[in-house]
Design a protein around this motif. Structure first.
Motif, mmCIF file in Angstrom:
data_model
loop_
_atom_site.group_PDB
_atom_site.id
_atom_site.type_symbol
_atom_site.label_atom_id
_atom_site.label_comp_id
_atom_site.label_asym_id
_atom_site.label_seq_id
_atom_site.Cartn_x
_atom_site.Cartn_y
_atom_site.Cartn_z
ATOM 1 N N MET A 37 0.814 -1.215 0.000
ATOM 2 C CA MET A 37 0.000 0.000 0.000
ATOM 3 C C MET A 37 0.850 1.269 0.000
ATOM 4 O O MET A 37 0.405 2.321 -0.485
ATOM 5 N N LYS A 46 -1.822 -3.905 -5.178
ATOM 6 C CA LYS A 46 -2.627 -2.922 -4.462
ATOM 7 C C LYS A 46 -4.102 -3.054 -4.859
ATOM 8 O O LYS A 46 -4.996 -2.956 -4.012
ATOM 9 N N TYR A 49 -5.789 -5.876 -2.958
ATOM 10 C CA TYR A 49 -6.187 -5.499 -1.604
ATOM 11 C C TYR A 49 -7.420 -4.595 -1.619
ATOM 12 O O TYR A 49 -8.312 -4.723 -0.774
ATOM 13 N N GLU A 50 -7.475 -3.691 -2.577
ATOM 14 C CA GLU A 50 -8.621 -2.782 -2.665
ATOM 15 C C GLU A 50 -9.919 -3.552 -2.909
ATOM 16 O O GLU A 50 -10.969 -3.228 -2.341
#
Length: 254
Positions: A37, A46, A49-50
């Protein structure tokens, strides 16, 4: 309730997309998460994860050591989830698909092969899979990862008696085709197929049970370009057969 750990972004994302299981929490390796992140170069990770954070599922952040312990030593890219048992449809719900392309797996005896078979069936366009009650969905981690998540995206039902299920399938006007090397078998590459259709695949050792086999309208096989003294592994044969049948079904749609 039987809770299990599924590891890896693809597996977790497939479960979230399909709503095939209850997801109790997402597990993330904390240091890896923070590193990604903060980075300006790891956009793909990233984004993963989002997607997970946007699901609204509770997240538990763990140290690398604790994460490894939770997921049986697998790194899994620092992503896992604690999930419930697989949800299944009824046979009636599976067969409600108009002009469907269905499959039955009978006698697959290894969870890796089971996962590989489901991956091929999903990719080849199968609309639903009918399974005996004894199947390998209890080996959740192995099946989900070996199928690359396809096991969760593919509508499935389980039945007590495959022979009775086949009788119900035929009653609905769905053609039953088995895959075997016997005197009835025709070369799959020189056979035409039309929807609605249900194809039965057997395992390498036991094959298709007699009660199921005797109800089939037709039998197909792979004609090898070379004369071999052996047969292909079940998952390889299922890949070839399901894609050839799926291709021909799509040709009739055009």
């Amino acid at each position: 309730m039987n809770k299990q750990i599924v590891a890896g972004f693809v597996s977790v994302k497939s479960i979230l997309e399909s709503n095939s299981r209850e997801v109790f929490r997402i597990l993330l390796e904390k240091d890896r998460f923070n590193s990604v992140m903060r980075s300006t170069l790891r956009a793909a990770e990233k984004r993963q994860y989002e997607i997970l954070l946007a699901s609204g599922i509770p997240v538990t952040y763990l140290s690398a050591e604790d994460f490894s312990a939770e997921v049986s030593g697998s790194t899994a890219g620092g992503i896992a989830a604690e999930v419930g048992e697989r949800k299944f449809l009824s046979l009636e719900e599976i067969l409600a698909k108009k002009n469907g392309y269905f499959a039955i797996l009978d006698g697959i005896e290894d969870p890796f092969n089971f996962g590989y078979a489901l991956r091929s069936l999903y990719a080849s366009g199968v609309d639903g899979v009918i399974l005996p009650e004894r199947n390998f969905f209890t080996a959740t981690e192995t099946v989900v990862r070996s199928s690359a998540g396809a096991s969760e995206l593919l509508p499935c039902c389980t039945v007590e008696d495959l022979a009775k299920a086949c009788a119900e399938i035929k009653k609905r006007g769905i053609k039953l085709v088995s895959t075997a090397k016997n005197d009835r078998a025709k070369d799959v590459f020189h056979t035409n197929f039309r929807r609605p259709l249900c194809v039965i695949y057997g395992g390498e050792r036991r094959g298709i049970s007699a009660g199921v086999m005797e109800q089939c309208d037709a039998v197909v096989k792979i004609k090898y370009p070379r004369n071999c003294h052996y047969s292909l592994p079940a998952c390889s044969a299922i890949s070839i057969l399901s894609f050839e049948i799926g291709r021909k079904l799509n040709e009739f749609k055009r």
